[in-house]
Design an enzyme around this catalytic site. Structure first.
Site, mmCIF file in Angstrom:
data_model
loop_
_atom_site.group_PDB
_atom_site.id
_atom_site.type_symbol
_atom_site.label_atom_id
_atom_site.label_comp_id
_atom_site.label_asym_id
_atom_site.label_seq_id
_atom_site.Cartn_x
_atom_site.Cartn_y
_atom_site.Cartn_z
ATOM 1 C CD GLU A 116 -2.942 -1.303 2.090
ATOM 2 O OE1 GLU A 116 -4.016 -0.742 2.181
ATOM 3 O OE2 GLU A 116 -2.631 -1.483 3.059
ATOM 4 C CD GLU A 136 -3.838 -6.444 4.271
ATOM 5 O OE1 GLU A 136 -2.942 -5.523 3.925
ATOM 6 O OE2 GLU A 136 -3.457 -7.089 3.235
#
Length: 258
Positions: A116, A136
């Site tokens: 990210e 995740e």
């Protein structure tokens, strides 16, 4: 003089380019110290007239960044989740809004919040051995630092779903093919190549770069807006850099930006 507020982010500035190294071994994870420090550092770099571009990379040979330390979420407390998601979001949103050009030199694994961070940059150079993922969902979480929003913009909905929903790990060759990175570098060479790109960006008019970048980002969230583009073009003429750029070209000399 611009400085980092955390030893987990090492800063060097040379020739208008700021090099930020994520320094939190063994996996260069992000935490409650380094995330606010990144946000503060980008604020400071934006205020530094001598900085036109930014390169971010990871310390060592194995990791760009493995993202968040999962020990933070082991207690299952929503208060922790809110605090950390806000920290990730604020830091990477600020990185994305840096007025100059930002380049991620992905020198190893970029996972979760590590990827990210790279997604928040304008350009990504990936080393041949690197791997990228947003894992995740495999541990009952989701990307909260912009992953679900920025990844589809770069690679399309289908590949974003493969990476986020199916846990697919992407190698450098696939990353370049789907648009996740702009260039592949040999092992150990991502920083040199990213710095070269950043230096070329630092030679551009800072006013024009900031205006163009803002327009490109705006296009993510709205329909095509030619009027705003034209207005931004005209606004450049309020500053000295427009005249300097045009006249330097006509006079066959290098521009001196202010």
């Amino acid at each position: 003089m611009t400085q980092s507020t955390s030893s987990k982010l090492i800063l060097e500035i040379q020739d208008g380019v700021a090099l930020v190294t994520i320094n939190n071994p063994p996996a260069n994870t992000w935490d409650e110290e380094s995330l606010p420090a990144l946000e503060a550092l980008v604020d400071a770099l934006d205020a530094d007239a001598g900085v036109r571009a930014l390169v971010i990379t990871g310390q060592g040979e194995k990791f760009f960044s493995a993202g968040a330390d999962l020990n933070l979420f082991a207690d299952g407390r929503s208060e922790t989740a809110r605090r950390m998601s806000d920290a990730f979001g604020s830091a990477f949103e600020r990185l994305a809004s840096f007025s100059g050009v930002s380049v991620a030199a992905i020198n190893g694994w970029a996972m979760g919040g590590g990827l990210e961070c790279a997604l928040a940059c304008d350009i990504r150079v990936v080393e041949a051995q690197a791997r990228m993922s947003l894992p995740e969902a495999a541990v009952g979480l989701l990307p909260c630092g912009g992953g679900t929003q920025l990844l589809p913009w770069l690679v399309g909905e289908g590949w974003a779903k493969r990476i986020i929903l199916c846990g697919e790990r992407v190698n450098a060759e696939t990353a370049e093919r789907i648009g996740l990175c702009e260039e592949i570098a040999e092992t150990g060479q991502s920083l040199a190549r990213a710095t070269e790109i950043a230096r070329s960006a630092a030679n551009q008019s800072p006013d024009a770069v900031a205006a163009c970048k803002g327009l490109v980002h705006k296009a993510r969230h709205s329909s095509v807006d030619f009027l705003t583009e034209r207005d931004a073009f005209v606004a450049l003429f309020d500053g000295a850099n427009q005249r300097e750029g045009v006249n330097a070209f006509l006079e066959k000399r290098s521009p001196v930006w202010t």
